[in-house]
Write a protein that holds these residues in place. Structure first.
Motif, PDB file in Angstrom:
ATOM      1  N   GLU A   8       0.509  -1.057  -0.040  1.00 18.59           N
ATOM      2  CA  GLU A   8      -0.593  -0.054   0.345  1.00 18.59           C
ATOM      3  C   GLU A   8       0.451   1.357  -0.224  1.00 18.59           C
ATOM      4  O   GLU A   8       0.259   2.350  -0.701  1.00 18.59           O
ATOM      5  N   TRP A   9       1.997   0.902   0.775  1.00 18.14           N
ATOM      6  CA  TRP A   9       2.681   2.010   0.918  1.00 18.14           C
ATOM      7  C   TRP A   9       4.724   2.016  -0.124  1.00 18.14           C
ATOM      8  O   TRP A   9       4.923   1.200   0.322  1.00 18.14           O
ATOM      9  N   THR A  11       8.248   3.624   0.863  1.00 21.90           N
ATOM     10  CA  THR A  11       8.938   4.711   1.144  1.00 21.90           C
ATOM     11  C   THR A  11       9.936   5.019   0.649  1.00 21.90           C
ATOM     12  O   THR A  11      11.043   4.566  -0.078  1.00 21.90           O
ATOM     13  N   LYS A 119       0.959   4.955  -2.309  1.00 20.50           N
ATOM     14  CA  LYS A 119       0.935   5.957  -1.197  1.00 20.50           C
ATOM     15  C   LYS A 119       3.124   5.668  -0.820  1.00 20.50           C
ATOM     16  O   LYS A 119       3.188   5.322  -0.795  1.00 20.50           O
ATOM     17  N   CYS A 121       6.195   7.691   1.254  1.00 17.14           N
ATOM     18  CA  CYS A 121       6.167   8.296   2.301  1.00 17.14           C
ATOM     19  C   CYS A 121       7.791   8.324   2.890  1.00 17.14           C
ATOM     20  O   CYS A 121       8.860   7.897   1.784  1.00 17.14           O
ATOM     21  N   ASP A 143       2.671  11.861   0.974  1.00 17.78           N
ATOM     22  CA  ASP A 143       1.695  11.486   2.201  1.00 17.78           C
ATOM     23  C   ASP A 143       2.355  11.263   2.942  1.00 17.78           C
ATOM     24  O   ASP A 143       1.699  12.081   4.397  1.00 17.78           O
ATOM     25  N   LEU A 168       2.911   4.312   9.533  1.00 16.34           N
ATOM     26  CA  LEU A 168       2.472   4.005   9.150  1.00 16.34           C
ATOM     27  C   LEU A 168       1.152   2.345   9.238  1.00 16.34           C
ATOM     28  O   LEU A 168       0.260   2.246   8.567  1.00 16.34           O
ATOM     29  N   VAL A 175       5.869  -2.979   2.716  1.00 14.98           N
ATOM     30  CA  VAL A 175       6.432  -1.661   2.284  1.00 14.98           C
ATOM     31  C   VAL A 175       7.836  -2.861   1.669  1.00 14.98           C
ATOM     32  O   VAL A 175       8.476  -3.185   1.276  1.00 14.98           O
TER      33      VAL A 175
END
Length: 233
Positions: A8-9, A11, A119, A121, A143, A168, A175
């Motif tokens: 989803e994320w 980094t 998303k 980060c 985000d 998160l 991630v």
């Protein structure tokens, strides 16, 4: 290759990955050395000695802000090289960081990743006020930003990555981290076990001898097509 669930994320390391750190640091150091016209110290030497002190200070406890670390590291480096240090020098260095621009392909590549549903980060060895100027240049695509100031620790420690993943609401396997620094981010990926893509921009930084990232690309715009074609488990 990447395996495991689709994240989803994503980094990111910031400086050197998204932001032109080496170029900006060189310009700042050249400005500092211009105040010492009689010195034969070249910018690369001052950067090398500064890096040595910066990394040592980041490992010390209790945690110090990046502005303090940078100032102390620059002072020690200039003293070692027999250059007179003033408070103006650290203002030149830290003031320049916020103005360092992104690499040319970065904003568009981040936009593509957002369009794919990820998303984004940043996890960075800096202070909140310093990185704010850089994030403002990234097209509104970021985000979340996690800094060493928030975590009370610098990369490559487990503490800052655990702090980021907890913030998160994710586990390490959830991630994919995208970075340019072998001795900080690749070392953490090796030790902590999260998936990692290395952006090797040809700076001469060497890969770790005992770790291979999941993928290596020369620029960030290679990442969106790679992730869009991944067969997620």
């Amino acid at each position: 290759m990447l395996s495991g669930p689709k994240p989803e994320w994503l980094t990111f390391d910031c400086y050197g990955t998204l932001i032109q750190w080496d170029e900006g640091l060189l310009a700042a150091v050249e400005q500092i050395l211009a105040k010492h016209p009689g010195s034969d110290v070249d910018p690369e030497t001052l950067i090398r000695v500064y890096d040595k002190y910066e990394h040592a200070l980041e490992a010390e406890r209790p945690h110090k802000s990046f502005r303090v670390v940078a100032g102390e590291g620059l002072r020690l480096a200039m003293e070692e090289l027999e250059l007179a240090y003033t408070s103006d020098d650290i203002e030149i260095l830290t003031g320049s960081i916020s103005r360092m621009p992104p690499f040319p392909e970065v904003v568009a590549a981040l936009g593509e990743l957002k369009a794919q549903g990820f998303k984004l980060c940043i996890v960075s060895n800096t202070d909140d006020d310093i990185i704010a100027g850089n994030v403002a240049q990234l097209g509104g695509h970021i985000d979340r930003v996690v800094t060493a100031q928030q975590a009370g620790a610098y990369k490559p420690t487990q503490q800052i990555f655990d702090f980021a993943h907890d913030a998160l609401g994710l586990g390490r396997s959830d991630v994919v981290h995208i970075c340019a620094s072998p001795h900080l981010d690749l070392a953490a990926a090796r030790d902590l076990g999260f998936r990692c893509i290395w952006i090797d921009r040809g700076t001469g930084r060497k890969p770790l001898p005992d770790y291979a990232p999941n993928a290596v690309f020369p620029t960030l715009d290679c990442v969106p097509p790679f992730l869009s074609s991944a067969n997620w488990g």
